[in-house]
Design an enzyme around this catalytic site. Structure first.
Site, PDB file in Angstrom:
ATOM      1  N   GLU A  28     -12.485   5.202   5.093  1.00  0.00           N
ATOM      2  CA  GLU A  28     -12.034   5.893   6.298  1.00  0.00           C
ATOM      3  C   GLU A  28     -13.285   6.389   7.016  1.00  0.00           C
ATOM      4  O   GLU A  28     -13.679   7.541   6.910  1.00  0.00           O
ATOM      5  CB  GLU A  28     -11.066   7.009   5.912  1.00  0.00           C
ATOM      6  CG  GLU A  28      -9.832   6.433   5.226  1.00  0.00           C
ATOM      7  CD  GLU A  28      -9.018   7.435   4.439  1.00  0.00           C
ATOM      8  OE1 GLU A  28      -9.354   8.642   4.485  1.00  0.00           O
ATOM      9  OE2 GLU A  28      -8.042   7.022   3.780  1.00  0.00           O
ATOM     10  N   TYR A  48     -16.143  32.035  46.416  1.00  0.00           N
ATOM     11  CA  TYR A  48     -15.487  30.887  45.791  1.00  0.00           C
ATOM     12  C   TYR A  48     -14.313  31.273  44.899  1.00  0.00           C
ATOM     13  O   TYR A  48     -13.294  30.577  44.851  1.00  0.00           O
ATOM     14  CB  TYR A  48     -16.491  30.109  44.931  1.00  0.00           C
ATOM     15  CG  TYR A  48     -17.499  29.280  45.689  1.00  0.00           C
ATOM     16  CD1 TYR A  48     -17.524  29.240  47.088  1.00  0.00           C
ATOM     17  CD2 TYR A  48     -18.438  28.524  44.997  1.00  0.00           C
ATOM     18  CE1 TYR A  48     -18.458  28.473  47.763  1.00  0.00           C
ATOM     19  CE2 TYR A  48     -19.367  27.754  45.663  1.00  0.00           C
ATOM     20  CZ  TYR A  48     -19.384  27.731  47.046  1.00  0.00           C
ATOM     21  OH  TYR A  48     -20.309  26.972  47.693  1.00  0.00           O
ATOM     22  N   TYR A 102       0.826  -1.204   0.000  1.00  0.00           N
ATOM     23  CA  TYR A 102       0.000   0.000   0.000  1.00  0.00           C
ATOM     24  C   TYR A 102       0.862   1.257   0.000  1.00  0.00           C
ATOM     25  O   TYR A 102       1.802   1.401   0.782  1.00  0.00           O
ATOM     26  CB  TYR A 102      -0.923   0.022   1.236  1.00  0.00           C
ATOM     27  CG  TYR A 102      -1.684   1.317   1.362  1.00  0.00           C
ATOM     28  CD1 TYR A 102      -2.761   1.589   0.536  1.00  0.00           C
ATOM     29  CD2 TYR A 102      -1.312   2.292   2.291  1.00  0.00           C
ATOM     30  CE1 TYR A 102      -3.457   2.779   0.620  1.00  0.00           C
ATOM     31  CE2 TYR A 102      -1.993   3.491   2.397  1.00  0.00           C
ATOM     32  CZ  TYR A 102      -3.070   3.728   1.558  1.00  0.00           C
ATOM     33  OH  TYR A 102      -3.743   4.921   1.638  1.00  0.00           O
ATOM     34  N   ARG A 111     -11.587  31.878  47.479  1.00  0.00           N
ATOM     35  CA  ARG A 111     -11.358  30.788  48.424  1.00  0.00           C
ATOM     36  C   ARG A 111     -11.036  29.463  47.729  1.00  0.00           C
ATOM     37  O   ARG A 111     -10.276  28.644  48.247  1.00  0.00           O
ATOM     38  CB  ARG A 111     -12.602  30.632  49.301  1.00  0.00           C
ATOM     39  CG  ARG A 111     -12.485  29.543  50.341  1.00  0.00           C
ATOM     40  CD  ARG A 111     -13.643  29.471  51.324  1.00  0.00           C
ATOM     41  NE  ARG A 111     -14.870  30.094  50.938  1.00  0.00           N
ATOM     42  CZ  ARG A 111     -16.069  29.488  50.992  1.00  0.00           C
ATOM     43  NH1 ARG A 111     -16.159  28.222  51.368  1.00  0.00           N
ATOM     44  NH2 ARG A 111     -17.160  30.141  50.675  1.00  0.00           N
ATOM     45  N   HIS A 155      -3.712  16.381  -2.700  1.00  0.00           N
ATOM     46  CA  HIS A 155      -4.097  16.408  -1.292  1.00  0.00           C
ATOM     47  C   HIS A 155      -3.933  17.784  -0.657  1.00  0.00           C
ATOM     48  O   HIS A 155      -4.450  18.030   0.429  1.00  0.00           O
ATOM     49  CB  HIS A 155      -3.293  15.364  -0.495  1.00  0.00           C
ATOM     50  CG  HIS A 155      -3.762  13.957  -0.712  1.00  0.00           C
ATOM     51  ND1 HIS A 155      -3.987  13.439  -1.957  1.00  0.00           N
ATOM     52  CD2 HIS A 155      -4.061  12.963   0.166  1.00  0.00           C
ATOM     53  CE1 HIS A 155      -4.393  12.182  -1.850  1.00  0.00           C
ATOM     54  NE2 HIS A 155      -4.458  11.872  -0.564  1.00  0.00           N
ATOM     55  N   ASN A 206       1.119  11.340   5.918  1.00  0.00           N
ATOM     56  CA  ASN A 206       0.230  10.449   6.656  1.00  0.00           C
ATOM     57  C   ASN A 206       0.677  10.371   8.107  1.00  0.00           C
ATOM     58  O   ASN A 206       1.422   9.488   8.507  1.00  0.00           O
ATOM     59  CB  ASN A 206       0.268   9.062   5.996  1.00  0.00           C
ATOM     60  CG  ASN A 206      -0.933   8.221   6.366  1.00  0.00           C
ATOM     61  OD1 ASN A 206      -1.755   8.637   7.173  1.00  0.00           O
ATOM     62  ND2 ASN A 206      -1.042   7.047   5.784  1.00  0.00           N
ATOM     63  N   PHE A 245      -1.778   6.613  12.207  1.00  0.00           N
ATOM     64  CA  PHE A 245      -2.081   7.976  11.759  1.00  0.00           C
ATOM     65  C   PHE A 245      -3.324   8.542  12.424  1.00  0.00           C
ATOM     66  O   PHE A 245      -3.627   9.721  12.293  1.00  0.00           O
ATOM     67  CB  PHE A 245      -2.307   7.977  10.237  1.00  0.00           C
ATOM     68  CG  PHE A 245      -3.321   6.958   9.806  1.00  0.00           C
ATOM     69  CD1 PHE A 245      -4.665   7.141  10.031  1.00  0.00           C
ATOM     70  CD2 PHE A 245      -2.915   5.792   9.193  1.00  0.00           C
ATOM     71  CE1 PHE A 245      -5.600   6.186   9.667  1.00  0.00           C
ATOM     72  CE2 PHE A 245      -3.838   4.830   8.810  1.00  0.00           C
ATOM     73  CZ  PHE A 245      -5.193   5.031   9.052  1.00  0.00           C
TER      74      PHE A 245
END
Length: 514
Positions: free
Chosen positions: A413, A280, A55, A283, A85, A197, A328
């Site tokens: 994916e 608060y 791959y 404190r 990409h 990746n 990834f």
């Protein structure tokens, strides 16, 4: 910090990232790591020669993983990957974030599990050391299959494509490389995939945000201590023996910080029949700030693991096995960065409430909005509005990104992390909260001057007051100032690190109890 940082893939720290990203520290690759990179590359070359189906080496990507690519097209495959990409959107990441991204990617690749050539890693490192910073749009990553879009933008200038900054000027990638005297390269088999990746962008953004959050936590203790002295606060809620019976680490650390900051102060008091307890926001500083400290400490641990991890796919083992997996995937950081945003949001939230207590005459017993002649002068009135706006925005931004997922790549994916969004949100929340804390410190110093309580402050708060007054003056009348400029000065006093550094020379401030 050394003048040269050696990258071995195993020992990068959060402080290292900040030094390289913001101080321009030069980096070199460890000699032993170079040998591992070369050995890993030989395995990829052998795969290409033997035409084994692997791959990303000789197949398509994502749902196209079953499409075979000829040996002759393996080089073009990698360039095509980068060109298609690189589809990010929006304004560019700041320079320090881009530098962090480049550093973290190099550190991951030198571990020798990615099959990339040493010369290709050195080309990216050359850009970092020479100050060539790719134009990387902030938006477009799902934080799974790695930060594909932004990392592709990082690679473009190496190929003579895209855009990059050099010496403050945005240039075409090829021109930026030429001006810096750097070579344009051609990617070989698997190299484009090895570059893009990984979880590098979300880790780069989040690492710097985590570094800033640690500083913010310390500054918030300083701000809280100054507010405590303005209100002549009761000191017993910070006693160590109160917190050792509920030994939450961040709570213990915060109480210790406050004790050190107010040590020797003439402006704290003890509980009396007329004044049994403080509100608060004064404190409960150890309990509120401390919880955020615990969250940030957890995030820091996760970030530093990821800084020294292999996060691409497939990976090349030392024995030559090629494994397709999911390193990834950004989920291990997506949830922590959502926690980071929540932790920082709470710091801004409680600080805004203390700002209100400082400017509200009914709560402070000081002139309305901390200015002489209220009415003619508005003083700090709208500073609280601005803080409230930022605190409200933080609450919206604190919605977790990691609970969302939109399937991608023809449903191959099908569950993504949205971790990069989580990191970007956290960074924005930290900026907003820093502004709120800066406003609190500015208001507290104004109040101390009005009460003439500057001389006998605590060991740490006195240093903080004096350092702050080097940058921001007492405001006498509205006509003398434009308030946003004073607020910007106050924010810069926190951002440049000088105030915190001065205080830490006087007292030790920690986010975890030692």
């Amino acid at each position: 910090m050394a003048n040269v940082l050696i990258l071995d893939g195993d020992s990068l720290t959060l402080e290292d990232v900040a030094a390289v990203a913001r101080q321009g520290v030069i980096c070199k690759i460890d000699e032993a790591a170079k040998k591992e990179v070369i050995a890993s590359r030989k395995i990829v070359d052998k795969i290409v020669e033997e035409r084994r189906v692997v791959y990303g080496v000789n197949t398509g990507f994502g749902s196209l993983c079953n499409v075979s690519i000829s040996k002759e097209d393996t080089v073009q495959l990698q360039e095509n990957l980068i060109r298609t990409h690189a589809c990010g959107y929006g304004g560019p990441f700041p320079e320090d974030v881009v530098r962090a991204i480049m550093l973290i990617r190099v550190n991951s690749l030198v571990k020798g599990y990615s099959g990339i050539r040493l010369s290709t890693i050195e080309a990216l490192l050359g850009m970092l050391n020479s100050g060539v910073h790719p134009f990387i749009p902030e938006k477009g990553s799902l934080g799974a299959s790695g930060d594909l879009a932004p990392l592709a933008h990082m690679v473009l200038p190496l190929l003579g494509l895209g855009k990059a900054y050099y010496k403050g000027e945005l240039l075409q990638g090829k021109i930026a490389m030429e001006k810096a005297g750097l070579p344009i390269i051609q990617l070989s088999a698997k190299e484009g995939l090895a570059f893009i990746n990984g979880t590098t962008v979300l880790n780069g953004v989040g690492a710097l945000a985590t570094y800033d959050a640690i500083e913010l936590l310390k500054l918030s203790d300083i701000a809280g201590a100054l507010s405590l002295e303005v209100h002549n606060g009761i000191s017993s809620p910070f006693a160590e023996n109160l917190h050792t019976i509920r030994p939450q680490n961040g709570q213990l650390a915060t109480a210790k910080n406050i004790r050190q900051l107010i040590k020797g102060s003439a402006y704290t008091t003890v509980a009396t029949a007329d004044r049994v307890q403080d509100p608060y926001t004064l404190r409960c500083i150890p309990q509120i700030h401390g919880t955020s400290k615990d969250s940030v400490a957890y995030v820091k641990e996760k970030v530093e693991i990821e800084l020294n991890s292999v996060t691409d796919n497939p990976i090349i083992t030392r024995t030559g096995e090629v494994i397709s997996g999911g390193n990834f995937h950004g989920e291990p950081l997506a949830q922590p960065f959502d926690f980071l945003g929540i932790a920082a949001s709470e710091i801004g939230n409680v600080s805004e409430r203390r700002v209100e207590r400082l400017v509200n005459s009914q709560l402070s017993k000081l002139p309305s909005f901390l200015v002489k002649y209220p009415g003619l002068n508005s003083g700090f009135m709208i500073t609280q509005y601005a803080c409230a706006s930022l605190a409200s925005e933080n609450k919206i931004l604190s919605h977790p990104a990691s609970v969302d997922s939109i399937p991608s790549c023809e449903n191959q994916e099908d569950f993504v992390s949205m971790g990069t969004t989580a990191a970007r949100k956290a960074a924005e929340i930290i900026k907003n909260s820093r502004r709120i804390v800066a406003t609190e410190i500015m208001a507290a110093c104004q109040a101390l001057d009005i009460k003439q309580q500057q001389k006998d402050l605590g060991k740490g708060t006195k240093v903080a007051y004096e350092q702050f007054r080097k940058v921001v003056n007492f405001i006498e009348n509205d006509k003398d100032i434009e308030i946003y400029e004073e607020l910007n000065k106050a924010t810069n006093a926190l951002t440049d690190g000088k105030l915190l550094a001065a205080v830490e020379q006087a007292v030790t401030l920690d986010i975890q109890f030692n």
